[in-house]
Design an enzyme around this catalytic site. Sequence first.
Site, mmCIF file in Angstrom:
data_model
loop_
_atom_site.group_PDB
_atom_site.id
_atom_site.type_symbol
_atom_site.label_atom_id
_atom_site.label_comp_id
_atom_site.label_asym_id
_atom_site.label_seq_id
_atom_site.Cartn_x
_atom_site.Cartn_y
_atom_site.Cartn_z
ATOM 1 N N GLY A 7 0.835 -1.190 0.000
ATOM 2 C CA GLY A 7 0.000 0.000 0.000
ATOM 3 C C GLY A 7 0.870 1.241 0.000
ATOM 4 N N GLY A 8 2.088 1.104 -0.520
ATOM 5 C CA GLY A 8 3.067 2.186 -0.450
ATOM 6 C C GLY A 8 2.748 3.405 -1.282
ATOM 7 N N ILE A 12 -0.679 6.942 4.035
ATOM 8 C CA ILE A 12 0.046 6.387 5.175
ATOM 9 C C ILE A 12 1.269 5.621 4.700
ATOM 10 C CG2 ILE A 12 -0.076 4.809 7.136
ATOM 11 C CD1 ILE A 12 -1.587 7.355 7.621
ATOM 12 N N ALA A 138 -3.502 -0.898 8.335
ATOM 13 C CA ALA A 138 -4.820 -0.750 7.714
ATOM 14 C C ALA A 138 -5.912 -0.905 8.760
ATOM 15 C CB ALA A 138 -4.994 -1.788 6.605
ATOM 16 N N HIS A 201 -8.045 -0.899 18.806
ATOM 17 C CA HIS A 201 -7.630 0.352 18.153
ATOM 18 C C HIS A 201 -8.909 1.047 17.695
ATOM 19 C CE1 HIS A 201 -5.173 3.168 16.028
ATOM 20 N NE2 HIS A 201 -5.621 2.823 14.837
#
Length: 335
Positions: A7-8, A12, A138, A201
Amino acid sequence: MHVLVVGGGGTIGSTVAYTLATQHPSLEVTLADPKAERAEGHAIDLFHSRSHAAHAIGRPEFEASTLGDVSVVDPTSSPEPDPVEAADAIVVTASEPRSSDSLERGGRLSVLERNLEIASDLGEWFASADPTPTVVVANPSDRVTHRLWEASGWPRGSFLGYSLSETARIADEIARRVSAREPSNGDVSPADVYCPILGEHGEHIVPVFSRTTVDGRPVEFAESERVEILDYVRSVPYDVIEMRDNGDSSRWVTGRGISLIVSRLLEGGTDPDADPVCLATPLDGEYGLKGVTLSVPVVLDGDGVAEIVEWDLSTDERERLERAAESIRESLGHR
């Protein structure tokens, strides 16, 4: 050393990659993203950020002979060689694009179903490689961590769900409150505050007030203050999104927190004299809980979680932890 950021090409992911790349100039970084052109744009910019070694101002910060490569792969195209196999650590930021629902408090769950599907696909990709310490960012990170672990077949200790931003936020809030309470002692720095956070979270975070200290001294808060502190920590990331006015997340605190975890993994783990750090990992009886991933105190080594530390908790803290576990189980369809 080599870090794979899945997901680079996203906000984020690129923030994490930049933080790692500038802190560790020799580190090789691979950005995995199906939006390869966007990721390539980040990769070029990242490498140029290291290329400041070419001039006098930047030279002390970088050694030109050791600059690591920044590369891009499309995970949907079966890249060769396998970047998972090559990685010494993995960061998973791949996520469904944020909707308007995700920008409000509790919004992490709005992307749950699609992100669980992404986690399942990634787990199948990871399964053919040797286990590698993996930090999952994620959202909702505890649920996504659990699904990725199930799909990969890797040991549970390979997975760490990110949850350190809450710890940073609560330290800031506690420092302000104690400074206001004890003005004669001067301003308290968040660096002097210790208040670990367990649980989910999300809404079901569990600050361990029974272990909270300021400059090594135990500190007490009335129940009304605890409620206010909790409300601040739950709400402030969404306040930040609203203030930025473009849906941009609180990526700086997240990027910095992730880079600290990855750096520690690459160094081989935790200083044996250091306190454990609270991150999400699958549980198998610890704290009386099984079949769920929660933030708990862990000791790190080069493979991920070396040990889960079981603290003595107050009755209220244990009940809150159990409620967090139940919330996660329900959303995953587990009982």
